[in-house]
Design a protein around this motif. Structure first.
Motif, short mmCIF file in Angstrom:
data_model
loop_
_atom_site.label_atom_id
_atom_site.label_comp_id
_atom_site.label_asym_id
_atom_site.label_seq_id
_atom_site.Cartn_x
_atom_site.Cartn_y
_atom_site.Cartn_z
N GLU A 196 28.27 -12.28 8.39
CA GLU A 196 28.51 -13.69 8.12
C GLU A 196 29.04 -13.88 6.70
OE1 GLU A 196 25.07 -15.99 8.88
OE2 GLU A 196 24.92 -15.43 11.01
N LEU A 197 30.14 -14.57 6.62
CA LEU A 197 30.69 -14.95 5.32
C LEU A 197 30.16 -16.32 4.91
CD1 LEU A 197 34.44 -13.88 5.61
CD2 LEU A 197 32.71 -12.87 4.13
N LYS A 198 30.12 -16.54 3.62
CA LYS A 198 29.68 -17.83 3.09
C LYS A 198 30.89 -18.64 2.63
CE LYS A 198 25.22 -15.98 1.59
NZ LYS A 198 24.30 -15.77 0.45
N PHE A 470 47.84 -17.74 21.80
CA PHE A 470 47.28 -16.45 22.21
C PHE A 470 47.06 -15.50 21.03
CE2 PHE A 470 51.87 -16.41 22.62
CZ PHE A 470 52.24 -15.27 21.95
N LEU A 471 47.59 -15.85 19.86
CA LEU A 471 47.38 -15.05 18.65
C LEU A 471 46.18 -15.53 17.84
CD1 LEU A 471 51.09 -14.84 17.44
CD2 LEU A 471 49.83 -13.10 18.69
N SER A 472 45.49 -16.56 18.31
CA SER A 472 44.46 -17.20 17.49
C SER A 472 43.24 -16.32 17.28
CB SER A 472 44.03 -18.53 18.13
OG SER A 472 43.48 -18.29 19.42
N SER A 473 42.89 -15.47 18.24
CA SER A 473 41.66 -14.69 18.15
C SER A 473 41.92 -13.19 18.19
CB SER A 473 40.71 -15.09 19.29
OG SER A 473 40.34 -16.44 19.18
N ILE A 474 43.06 -12.76 17.66
CA ILE A 474 43.35 -11.34 17.58
C ILE A 474 42.40 -10.69 16.57
CG2 ILE A 474 45.05 -9.61 16.94
CD1 ILE A 474 45.64 -10.92 19.59
N ASN A 498 53.04 -14.91 10.14
CA ASN A 498 52.76 -16.29 9.74
C ASN A 498 52.05 -17.09 10.82
OD1 ASN A 498 53.87 -16.19 7.12
ND2 ASN A 498 55.93 -16.48 7.92
N HIS A 499 52.05 -16.61 12.06
CA HIS A 499 51.40 -17.32 13.17
C HIS A 499 50.15 -16.60 13.67
CE1 HIS A 499 55.42 -19.17 13.23
NE2 HIS A 499 54.85 -20.19 13.84
N MET A 500 49.69 -15.62 12.93
CA MET A 500 48.49 -14.91 13.34
C MET A 500 47.24 -15.70 12.96
SD MET A 500 49.15 -12.04 14.91
CE MET A 500 47.54 -11.30 14.74
N ASN A 501 46.28 -15.74 13.90
CA ASN A 501 44.94 -16.28 13.66
C ASN A 501 44.96 -17.72 13.18
OD1 ASN A 501 44.50 -13.04 12.64
ND2 ASN A 501 43.15 -13.87 14.21
N LEU A 502 45.85 -18.54 13.77
CA LEU A 502 45.83 -19.97 13.53
C LEU A 502 44.97 -20.65 14.60
CD1 LEU A 502 49.62 -20.61 12.79
CD2 LEU A 502 47.78 -20.13 11.15
N LEU A 503 44.44 -21.81 14.27
CA LEU A 503 43.66 -22.54 15.25
C LEU A 503 44.55 -22.96 16.42
CD1 LEU A 503 41.37 -24.85 13.07
CD2 LEU A 503 40.67 -22.87 14.43
N PRO A 504 44.13 -22.73 17.65
CA PRO A 504 44.97 -23.07 18.80
C PRO A 504 45.14 -24.57 18.95
CG PRO A 504 42.80 -22.37 19.54
CD PRO A 504 42.84 -22.13 18.06
N LEU A 505 46.24 -24.95 19.53
CA LEU A 505 46.53 -26.36 19.77
C LEU A 505 45.88 -26.87 21.04
CD1 LEU A 505 50.33 -26.36 18.84
CD2 LEU A 505 48.38 -26.86 17.37
N ASP A 506 45.45 -25.96 21.92
CA ASP A 506 44.81 -26.32 23.17
C ASP A 506 43.56 -25.49 23.34
OD1 ASP A 506 44.25 -27.45 25.56
OD2 ASP A 506 45.90 -26.55 26.68
N SER A 507 42.60 -26.01 24.09
CA SER A 507 41.33 -25.30 24.27
C SER A 507 41.44 -24.13 25.23
CB SER A 507 40.25 -26.27 24.78
OG SER A 507 40.60 -26.78 26.06
N SER A 519 35.05 -17.83 13.99
CA SER A 519 36.29 -18.18 14.68
C SER A 519 36.48 -19.70 14.71
CB SER A 519 36.29 -17.61 16.09
OG SER A 519 37.53 -17.80 16.72
N LEU A 520 35.39 -20.43 14.91
CA LEU A 520 35.47 -21.89 14.87
C LEU A 520 35.80 -22.40 13.48
CD1 LEU A 520 32.36 -22.80 17.08
CD2 LEU A 520 34.75 -22.97 17.74
N ASN A 521 35.37 -21.66 12.45
CA ASN A 521 35.63 -22.06 11.06
C ASN A 521 37.03 -21.68 10.59
OD1 ASN A 521 33.06 -23.13 10.80
ND2 ASN A 521 32.20 -21.20 10.02
N ASN A 522 37.83 -21.11 11.49
CA ASN A 522 39.18 -20.66 11.14
C ASN A 522 39.15 -19.55 10.10
OD1 ASN A 522 41.97 -20.63 11.40
ND2 ASN A 522 42.32 -22.22 9.88
N TRP A 523 38.20 -18.65 10.23
CA TRP A 523 38.08 -17.50 9.34
C TRP A 523 38.46 -16.21 10.06
CZ3 TRP A 523 32.57 -18.79 7.05
CH2 TRP A 523 32.68 -19.92 6.24
#
Length: 755
Positions: A196-198, A470-474, A498-507, A519-523
């Protein structure tokens, strides 16, 4: 309920779609939108329902059964104080939402099963319309949409195995028992994903200076550990390693030795399952640190490295899926509600967790073959590989298609063997004893693609049809043969990063109660491990590693300096004149080089005596600039680039050999893809140092192809600046490069050619 009731319930569940199952799980009722009434919706009947029906459930049920009244009326009968306006609004929202899904699924179904990914996406606009991001005609969720039961079964790919690869409906005991559950305490995978990161650490990571520490390993040589987080941990490889200490997931402990046997010498032992190079590389991979290894060559150790990173990929995917399946079993046995326990956070916002970037289809074929070998081994029981025949047809190659009379260097043959199409992408879903090829991207565990294949999906700013969720959770990114992307289009790699690990636009139907908090924190980018393999040290590759690799575990880069340069492989007696140009900063190097060449170098070669001059230009943009200048000055020249037609190449080579054209402009990418021998060269000008060091000696050795006693008049001129330190060291050696960069002289003369 007895067995009869449970059997009938399971039959009903099997007839529901994934969306209906989700609604049934969340609300305990079948969604009213999916009820099959007559041909039309039961909307006019809603107004006729009386409030007295709320208290007479038993009567309404008994009366509705023979009349086959849908579950829509049952749901209305169980609700109280529901206004007609709320029902209409909810119904309209469901219609809009379902129409989008149906359109996507129907567009996907229209594709034929035998059509390849590239044929479906022949143009950029056509590719961007592919919402499902896959050649699989099943639809985004891999299920048959409602109302398409009359479709021909040939339109679907592996529909009977769809449920086998669904993590939501499978449980651990159905796969391989408790053996799949990862060890909680010592397993590097569990330690990495559970770390866990702070918030304070994330805020200061951008401003923190990078701490580094150098170590020398027996095989890798000089390596640099670095990290932007507070604590930097280093380690040295042990002499012997045991497979059990690596926490390999079953069945990898038994299949790895068999799969890797071609690189092993001597009798098989428990501590000799890795080559010395593989052992050190896997220790770094298994620690989940970022890795940059710039000494991967197709001719020497390419397959050796591919084997070890495929082992790491399969190990990671099996552990991640086993964790999800194990938690499914625990949730079912404990009957916990959704979101009742944070211990069940075991996945990302989307399912794809590994991205492997390879340049050609042949490399993708070999990666998949390694996956099959690692899961199958020498077991008599074969694993299930869906769409294998189709995959072999689209990614394999016919040896008879290659012209037999081509004579090329060995490194060229190693790089360009097999299917060299560079436009592809494929999703792979993996469970313990089964692999599904051509899986929809959002139902895949591993994505294998080329930069071009992903760029056409990601799209650009302002485009309507684009997708990069599809790159959001690599969690694991592998960039293999990175040097080849410099010859293809490096912009595609930068666009992807530049598009790696961005928050997805759809659930995308994710259960947020199962998503990890980081992952929810966009980390996610701080937990992504990047493995970068290439054949050379290059400033652009270094920039990607330094800018985009911010793994909390740290980074490891191999930094061996070349003691002898490629100039030692020049076989002709040739004077090499290195002319240094000055530039104020890196941004001004391009203009400074052009002005230096036009004002200082070119006037020396305008005389007709200096004919047969080849100008080697690494950058295509510099080539266009020089070509336009030569046309403007009306110089006697011809040119060859990677876009020149075969007839134009033949004419240019002929005119240059006969001396009818004084100058020949040649691009590096043409030499990379063709490796033609240019005859008639007497004077060489390297407008910039080559990207590949061995290209320097190859071009110089072309002079002996037409040796007619004029060796005394041969010249070779090289332009360089202080920003070309890496390329210069690879050509002349690190010691001589240091002297040249420190010296204030502009001209350095070296005579080589020892035979």
């Amino acid at each position: 309920m007895g067995k009869r009731g449970s059997r009938s319930q399971s039959q009903l569940l099997s007839n529901l779609t994934k969306k209906q199952k989700k609604h049934l799980r969340d609300f305990g009722e079948e969604h009213p939108f999916y009820d099959r009434v007559s041909g039309k919706e039961a909307k006019p009947q809603i107004c006729q329902l009386s409030e007295s029906s709320d208290g007479s459930n038993s009567e309404s049920e008994s009366e509705s059964e023979p009349e086959q009244v849908s579950g829509y009326h049952k749901l209305l009968a169980s609700l109280k104080n529901v206004s007609e306006e709320e029902e209409e609004e909810e119904e309209e929202e469901e219609e809009e939402e379902d129409s989008v899904v149906d359109d996507a699924e129907m567009n996907s179904e229209s594709a034929d099963d035998d059509v390849s990914v590239e044929e479906e996406t022949a143009t950029a606009s056509k590719m961007q319309e592919n919402v499902t991001l896959s050649a699989d005609p099943e639809g985004q969720d891999g299920e048959e949409p409602p109302g398409t039961s009359d479709k021909s079964p040939e339109e679907f790919t592996d529909a009977k195995h769809e449920s086998l690869f669904s993590l939501e409906t499978n449980f651990l005991e159905e796969e391989s028992g408790d053996n799949c559950s990862p060890k909680v305490s010592q397993d590097p995978f569990v330690q990495h994903v559970n770390k866990e990161l702070k918030e304070k650490e994330i805020q200061v990571v951008a401003t923190n200076p990078k701490t580094t520490h150098q170590l020398k390993w027996p095989i890798l040589g000089q390596i640099v550990f670095s990290s932007k987080f507070q604590k930097l941990e280093t380690f040295k490889p042990p002499k012997d390693i045991d497979l059990k200490s690596l926490h390999l997931q079953k069945p990898l402990e038994s299949t790895w030795t068999k799969t890797n046997s071609q690189f092993l010498s001597g009798p098989p032992k428990s501590n000799s399952s890795f080559t010395p190079l593989q052992k050190e590389l896997f220790l770094i991979m298994n620690s989940y640190r970022d890795l940059f290894y710039p000494e991967r060559t197709a001719l020497k150790n390419g397959e050796e490295i591919r084997h070890v990173y495929c082992l790491h990929v399969i190990n990671h995917v099996l552990k991640a899926n086993a964790q999800v399946l194990g938690n499914n079993s625990r949730r079912r046995s404990q009957k916990l509600g959704v979101g009742d326990d944070d211990d069940f956070r075991d996945q990302g916002l989307t399912r794809p967790k590994v991205l492997i970037l390879v340049p050609f289809r042949e490399a993708a074929l070999r990666v998949v073959q390694l996956f099959i070998s690692l899961l199958e081994g020498d077991s008599k029981k074969k694993i299930i590989v869906s769409n294998k025949k189709r995959f072999q047809g689209e990614y394999g190659s016919d040896p008879e298609e290659r012209p037999p009379n081509l004579k090329r260097p060995e490194d060229y043959e190693a790089v360009f063997m097999g299917n060299i199409d560079d436009h592809f992408r494929i999703g792979v879903a993996i469970l313990q004893r089964s692999i599904r090829l051509y899986a929809p991207f959002y139902s895949s565990d591993i994505l294998i693609a080329s930069p071009l294949g992903l760029r056409t999906i990601i799209g650009g700013e302002g485009e309507k049809k684009r997708d990069f969720d599809f790159l959001s959770s690599i969690e694991l990114l592998i960039i293999d043969q990175a040097d080849i992307y410099l010859m293809q289009n490096w912009e595609h790699v930068l666009h992807l990063m530049n598009h790696m690990n961005l928050l997805p636009l759809d659930s995308h139907g994710v259960d947020f109660s199962r998503v990890r908090m980081w992952s929810l924190n966009n980390w996610s980018k701080y937990y992504r491990q990047t493995l970068l393999f290439g054949a050379l040290q290059d400033a652009q590759i270094n920039s990607v590693f330094n800018k985009y690799c911010v793994n909390l575990q740290g980074q490891v880069a191999v930094r061996n300096v070349p003691l002898t340069g490629s100039i030692s492989h020049v076989l002709v007696q040739l004077p090499h004149v290195f002319q240094r140009m000055e530039a104020e900063n890196l941004a001004s190097v391009i203009d400074s080089r052009f002005n230096f060449f036009v004002n200082k170098i070119l006037p020396q070669y305008r005389d007709a005596v200096m004919s047969h001059t080849l100008i080697y230009v690494p950058s295509y943009f510099d080539f266009v600039r020089l070509r336009n200048y030569f046309k403007k000055e009306e110089l006697n020249f011809t040119h060859i680039c990677e876009y020149t037609q075969k007839s134009g190449v033949s004419r240019a080579r002929h005119f240059f050999l006969k001396g009818e054209k004084q100058f020949l402009l040649l691009t590096e990418r043409f030499h990379f893809y063709k490796r033609y021998t240019i005859k008639g060269i007497r004077n060489l000008i390297f407008y910039e140092l080559p990207t590949y060091p061995h290209f320097y000696s190859e071009i110089c050795n072309m002079l002996k192809a037409t040796s007619r006693g004029e060796e005394a008049t041969w010249t070779c001129t090289v332009l360089y600046s202080k920003y070309d330190a890496q390329r210069l060291a690879a050509v002349v050696g690190v010691e001589r490069a240091a002297q040249m960069l420190q010296s204030k002289k502009n001209v350095h003369l070296f005579i080589t050619g020892e035979k």
